[in-house]
Design a protein around this motif. Structure first.
Motif, PDB file in Angstrom:
ATOM      1  N   GLY A  73      -4.875   8.528 -19.048  1.00 51.78           N
ATOM      2  CA  GLY A  73      -5.808   8.431 -20.159  1.00 51.78           C
ATOM      3  C   GLY A  73      -7.222   8.223 -19.662  1.00 51.78           C
ATOM      4  O   GLY A  73      -7.776   9.056 -18.943  1.00 51.78           O
ATOM      5  N   SER A  74      -7.798   7.061 -19.996  1.00 49.42           N
ATOM      6  CA  SER A  74      -9.194   6.759 -19.652  1.00 49.42           C
ATOM      7  C   SER A  74      -9.353   6.128 -18.279  1.00 49.42           C
ATOM      8  O   SER A  74     -10.489   5.908 -17.846  1.00 49.42           O
ATOM      9  CB  SER A  74      -9.783   5.801 -20.704  1.00 49.42           C
ATOM     10  OG  SER A  74      -9.593   6.303 -22.012  1.00 49.42           O
ATOM     11  N   PHE A  75      -8.254   5.825 -17.588  1.00 47.28           N
ATOM     12  CA  PHE A  75      -8.345   4.977 -16.405  1.00 47.28           C
ATOM     13  C   PHE A  75      -7.923   5.699 -15.131  1.00 47.28           C
ATOM     14  O   PHE A  75      -6.893   6.389 -15.105  1.00 47.28           O
ATOM     15  CB  PHE A  75      -7.471   3.732 -16.577  1.00 47.28           C
ATOM     16  CG  PHE A  75      -7.854   2.902 -17.759  1.00 47.28           C
ATOM     17  CD1 PHE A  75      -8.895   1.978 -17.677  1.00 47.28           C
ATOM     18  CD2 PHE A  75      -7.186   3.043 -18.975  1.00 47.28           C
ATOM     19  CE1 PHE A  75      -9.246   1.210 -18.771  1.00 47.28           C
ATOM     20  CE2 PHE A  75      -7.539   2.282 -20.077  1.00 47.28           C
ATOM     21  CZ  PHE A  75      -8.582   1.369 -19.971  1.00 47.28           C
ATOM     22  N   PRO A  76      -8.706   5.533 -14.040  1.00 46.05           N
ATOM     23  CA  PRO A  76      -8.275   6.057 -12.741  1.00 46.05           C
ATOM     24  C   PRO A  76      -7.138   5.213 -12.184  1.00 46.05           C
ATOM     25  O   PRO A  76      -7.130   3.985 -12.296  1.00 46.05           O
ATOM     26  CB  PRO A  76      -9.538   5.942 -11.884  1.00 46.05           C
ATOM     27  CG  PRO A  76     -10.322   4.827 -12.503  1.00 46.05           C
ATOM     28  CD  PRO A  76     -10.019   4.863 -13.969  1.00 46.05           C
ATOM     29  N   VAL A  77      -6.174   5.897 -11.581  1.00 46.30           N
ATOM     30  CA  VAL A  77      -5.010   5.231 -10.997  1.00 46.30           C
ATOM     31  C   VAL A  77      -4.810   5.784  -9.592  1.00 46.30           C
ATOM     32  O   VAL A  77      -4.714   6.997  -9.408  1.00 46.30           O
ATOM     33  CB  VAL A  77      -3.736   5.480 -11.829  1.00 46.30           C
ATOM     34  CG1 VAL A  77      -2.524   4.827 -11.164  1.00 46.30           C
ATOM     35  CG2 VAL A  77      -3.902   4.975 -13.254  1.00 46.30           C
ATOM     36  N   VAL A  78      -4.773   4.909  -8.602  1.00 47.93           N
ATOM     37  CA  VAL A  78      -4.514   5.322  -7.222  1.00 47.93           C
ATOM     38  C   VAL A  78      -3.117   4.864  -6.839  1.00 47.93           C
ATOM     39  O   VAL A  78      -2.740   3.719  -7.089  1.00 47.93           O
ATOM     40  CB  VAL A  78      -5.571   4.747  -6.256  1.00 47.93           C
ATOM     41  CG1 VAL A  78      -5.129   4.936  -4.804  1.00 47.93           C
ATOM     42  CG2 VAL A  78      -6.908   5.428  -6.471  1.00 47.93           C
ATOM     43  N   VAL A  79      -2.358   5.781  -6.232  1.00 44.80           N
ATOM     44  CA  VAL A  79      -0.978   5.490  -5.850  1.00 44.80           C
ATOM     45  C   VAL A  79      -0.845   5.575  -4.339  1.00 44.80           C
ATOM     46  O   VAL A  79      -1.193   6.596  -3.732  1.00 44.80           O
ATOM     47  CB  VAL A  79       0.004   6.490  -6.506  1.00 44.80           C
ATOM     48  CG1 VAL A  79       1.444   6.131  -6.143  1.00 44.80           C
ATOM     49  CG2 VAL A  79      -0.178   6.498  -8.023  1.00 44.80           C
ATOM     50  N   GLY A  80      -0.355   4.503  -3.728  1.00 43.79           N
ATOM     51  CA  GLY A  80      -0.058   4.490  -2.301  1.00 43.79           C
ATOM     52  C   GLY A  80       1.432   4.632  -2.093  1.00 43.79           C
ATOM     53  O   GLY A  80       2.204   3.857  -2.677  1.00 43.79           O
ATOM     54  N   SER A  81       1.862   5.607  -1.294  1.00 47.07           N
ATOM     55  CA  SER A  81       3.290   5.898  -1.142  1.00 47.07           C
ATOM     56  C   SER A  81       3.760   5.870   0.305  1.00 47.07           C
ATOM     57  O   SER A  81       4.767   6.491   0.638  1.00 47.07           O
ATOM     58  CB  SER A  81       3.599   7.276  -1.752  1.00 47.07           C
ATOM     59  OG  SER A  81       3.269   7.321  -3.123  1.00 47.07           O
ATOM     60  N   SER A  82       3.045   5.173   1.163  1.00 46.07           N
ATOM     61  CA  SER A  82       3.469   5.052   2.560  1.00 46.07           C
ATOM     62  C   SER A  82       3.285   3.611   3.011  1.00 46.07           C
ATOM     63  O   SER A  82       2.551   2.837   2.382  1.00 46.07           O
ATOM     64  CB  SER A  82       2.646   5.974   3.459  1.00 46.07           C
ATOM     65  OG  SER A  82       1.303   5.520   3.558  1.00 46.07           O
ATOM     66  N   ALA A  83       3.926   3.255   4.116  1.00 43.48           N
ATOM     67  CA  ALA A  83       3.787   1.899   4.649  1.00 43.48           C
ATOM     68  C   ALA A  83       2.346   1.626   5.047  1.00 43.48           C
ATOM     69  O   ALA A  83       1.842   0.501   4.886  1.00 43.48           O
ATOM     70  CB  ALA A  83       4.716   1.714   5.845  1.00 43.48           C
ATOM     71  N   GLU A  84       1.663   2.648   5.548  1.00 39.23           N
ATOM     72  CA  GLU A  84       0.263   2.483   5.950  1.00 39.23           C
ATOM     73  C   GLU A  84      -0.614   2.184   4.738  1.00 39.23           C
ATOM     74  O   GLU A  84      -1.521   1.333   4.799  1.00 39.23           O
ATOM     75  CB  GLU A  84      -0.229   3.742   6.662  1.00 39.23           C
ATOM     76  CG  GLU A  84       0.392   3.986   8.024  1.00 39.23           C
ATOM     77  CD  GLU A  84       1.805   4.566   7.951  1.00 39.23           C
ATOM     78  OE1 GLU A  84       2.508   4.555   8.968  1.00 39.23           O
ATOM     79  OE2 GLU A  84       2.211   5.018   6.852  1.00 39.23           O
ATOM     80  N   MET A  85      -0.357   2.882   3.635  1.00 40.91           N
ATOM     81  CA  MET A  85      -1.137   2.638   2.420  1.00 40.91           C
ATOM     82  C   MET A  85      -0.780   1.275   1.816  1.00 40.91           C
ATOM     83  O   MET A  85      -1.649   0.581   1.277  1.00 40.91           O
ATOM     84  CB  MET A  85      -0.892   3.750   1.396  1.00 40.91           C
ATOM     85  CG  MET A  85      -1.451   5.108   1.789  1.00 40.91           C
ATOM     86  SD  MET A  85      -3.224   5.059   2.112  1.00 40.91           S
ATOM     87  CE  MET A  85      -3.256   5.047   3.912  1.00 40.91           C
ATOM     88  N   ALA A  86       0.483   0.890   1.907  1.00 38.70           N
ATOM     89  CA  ALA A  86       0.885  -0.435   1.427  1.00 38.70           C
ATOM     90  C   ALA A  86       0.145  -1.519   2.195  1.00 38.70           C
ATOM     91  O   ALA A  86      -0.370  -2.484   1.617  1.00 38.70           O
ATOM     92  CB  ALA A  86       2.392  -0.615   1.564  1.00 38.70           C
ATOM     93  N   GLU A  87       0.063  -1.356   3.514  1.00 42.21           N
ATOM     94  CA  GLU A  87      -0.646  -2.344   4.329  1.00 42.21           C
ATOM     95  C   GLU A  87      -2.133  -2.367   3.990  1.00 42.21           C
ATOM     96  O   GLU A  87      -2.757  -3.426   3.929  1.00 42.21           O
ATOM     97  CB  GLU A  87      -0.454  -2.047   5.816  1.00 42.21           C
ATOM     98  CG  GLU A  87      -1.102  -3.071   6.724  1.00 42.21           C
ATOM     99  CD  GLU A  87      -0.749  -2.890   8.185  1.00 42.21           C
ATOM    100  OE1 GLU A  87      -1.135  -3.756   8.999  1.00 42.21           O
ATOM    101  OE2 GLU A  87      -0.087  -1.889   8.519  1.00 42.21           O
TER     102      GLU A  87
END
Length: 508
Positions: A73-87
């Protein structure tokens, strides 16, 4: 003359406005946003979300990469899907993304964001976290409640023994165990019983908890498109309000009784509500803990502790039933280390690496919260060279990490051996395995949840042989899930137990 001055004044302001707009445009052009699918007007990328959003996001990440940006909708959403992004999100930029988005579930089911999970980052939340670490879930307090966990585990095993050689719904037995343990630890007794004066029956309370986890995890349209919120197109807000009333009625009764008991001259705080009420009465608190805050904390403790262990153990037993060779290895270890003359205690788990591996493998494939609880960026930051702007909602998919062949050989196979000798734990520092999250927003009760999961799996495997009902085999077992904040089995596990220990142990 005055007209000329007015025109000059207006022209000057228009010039300033034009420069500001140009500056914003230039800034937006310079932003290096993560890749992602092109959003539609108004709805953004909500059209790409199916009934199981964690699976939808995983499929999208296969195309767009381990960090991607969507619009809900109106909001940006960033998705992390790796261990590196989780860290990166949960450790490196932990403070920058330590807030929570203002979702309807937090407003209507947690006393307007007053609990530990949904409260915004700030003094109130920091105080709540400190209470959890220093008071509610300290090693000393959890140790003092071990007798409760032992008594209720024995009650579970007696109940299963009485139901031997009949079809059982394992979820019912596991829910009773976790609900009774958490009720006694948090509330001091089992407020849910079958008596005429009961505020709520066990079945009603379990349904309330199931509804809470479902509604906390749904994609409510109004959370993404705020100007549609008042329409409640999916009916979720109506359900949230109804559920909130049920919980409030129950929690009001609990607090009234605890406050009354605390007036006795020989009163000693025994349970977590007692502790919370004592903390609330402390005049030196940085932020006063109001009555609704005590209720919100209590509800959080009840819900988190009940759902996580019961759901995980049911998934674990489902996987073991499909692979008899795992059951054989587990019982060989149990018979060798424990023998057949006693039950497993929590202190035994350190000597049962295969049992621990089964628990970890279950949490890898079937994490309680596959997308964790969403975070909110409090400030601009850069992750993997991409700009994450203030106000962006941040999702970490531990479900995707647990299925990534980069970290796991044959990731879709249930294979506990992969953890033997590896030293991977669930304390939030090994970013390939984060069943309880990591960083400041990590589940504060992870130690308790882990204990219940390990000891439940150990004793269920130690005490009984398990098989499918006569009219069923492993190919018939559905492994579908339902999505909410947690992902329980869509169809509860039905199994048959046969005692494997001496009869006198089941009467203890």
């Amino acid at each position: 003359m005055e007209g000329t001055a007015w025109v000059s004044y207006a022209a000057a302001w228009l010039g300033v406005l034009a420069l500001l707009l140009l500056g914003l445009r230039l800034r937006s052009r310079k932003l290096n946003l993560p890749p992602g699918p092109k959003p539609w007007p108004i709805i953004g990328n909500l059209n790409l979300m199916g009934n199981l959003p964690h699976r939808s996001l995983h499929e999208l990440s296969q195309k767009h990469g381990p960090i991607m940006q969507l619009r809900f909708g109106s909001f940006p959403v960033v998705v992390g899907s790796s261990a590196e992004m989780a860290e990166a999100f949960l450790k490196t930029h932990d403070v920058a993304v330590a807030d929570r988005p203002k979702l309807a579930a937090g407003k209507y089911t947690t006393y307007n964001y007053s609990n530990i999970t949904w409260s915004p980052y700030g003094p109130y939340w920091r105080q709540a976290r400190k209470m959890c670490i220093m008071e509610l879930f300290s090693a000393k307090r959890l140790e003092s409640y071990e007798y409760i966990r032992k008594e209720e585990m024995n009650a579970l095993l007696r109940g299963l023994y009485k139901s031997s050689n009949t079809n059982i719904l394992l979820k019912d037995h596991l829910s009773d165990l976790s609900l009774n343990v958490i009720s006694r630890m948090v509330l001091g007794k089992k407020y849910t019983d079958e008596s005429e004066n009961a505020i709520v029956t066990p079945d009603e309370f379990k349904k309330m908890l199931d509804e809470l986890f479902l509604l906390t995890g749904v994609l409510n349209i109004g959370d993404s498109i705020p100007w549609l919120n008042f329409l409640d197109l999916q009916g979720y807000i109506k359900r949230m309000k109804a559920l909130s009333k049920k919980f409030d009625r129950f929690l009001e009764h609990v607090l009234d009784e605890h406050i009354s008991n605390s007036k006795a001259p020989d009163f000693v705080a025994k349970d977590m509500v007692d502790v919370l009420l004592q903390l609330a009465a402390d005049p030196n608190l940085e932020v006063k803990l109001e009555r609704h805050g005590v209720k919100a904390f209590s509800q959080d403790l009840l819900a988190g502790g009940t759902e996580s262990s019961a759901m995980t153990v049911e998934w674990g037993m489902s996987e073991v039933l499909r692979k008899p060779e795992i059951f054989k290895k587990a019982t060989e270890e149990l018979d060798r280390v424990i023998g057949r003359e006693r039950w497993i205690e929590e202190k035994d788990i350190v000597n049962l690496p295969y049992i621990d591996a089964i628990a970890k493998e279950t949490m890898r494939l079937h994490p309680v919260a596959p997308l964790l609880v969403p975070r909110l960026a409090r400030e601009d930051c850069q992750v993997a060279g991409y700009d994450i702007t203030k106000g962006t909602r941040v999702i970490v998919s531990i479900w995707a990490i647990g299925r990534d062949p980069k970290y796991w050989d044959n990731p879709l196979e249930f294979f506990p051996e992969r953890f033997l000798g590896k030293g991977i734990d669930v304390k939030g520092q090994d970013f390939v395995l984060l069943p309880f999250g990591s960083g400041r927003r990590m589940c504060p009760g992870y130690s308790l949840g882990h204990k219940l999961i390990q000891s439940s799996i150990a004793n269920l495997l130690h005490g009984f042989n398990w098989r499918f009902p006569d009219n069923m085999n492993k190919e018939d077992l559905s492994m579908e899930e339902i999505f909410g904040l947690s992902t329980p089995r869509k169809f509860p596990l039905i199994a048959v137990t046969e005692p494997r220990l001496p009869a006198h142990l089941y009467s203890m």
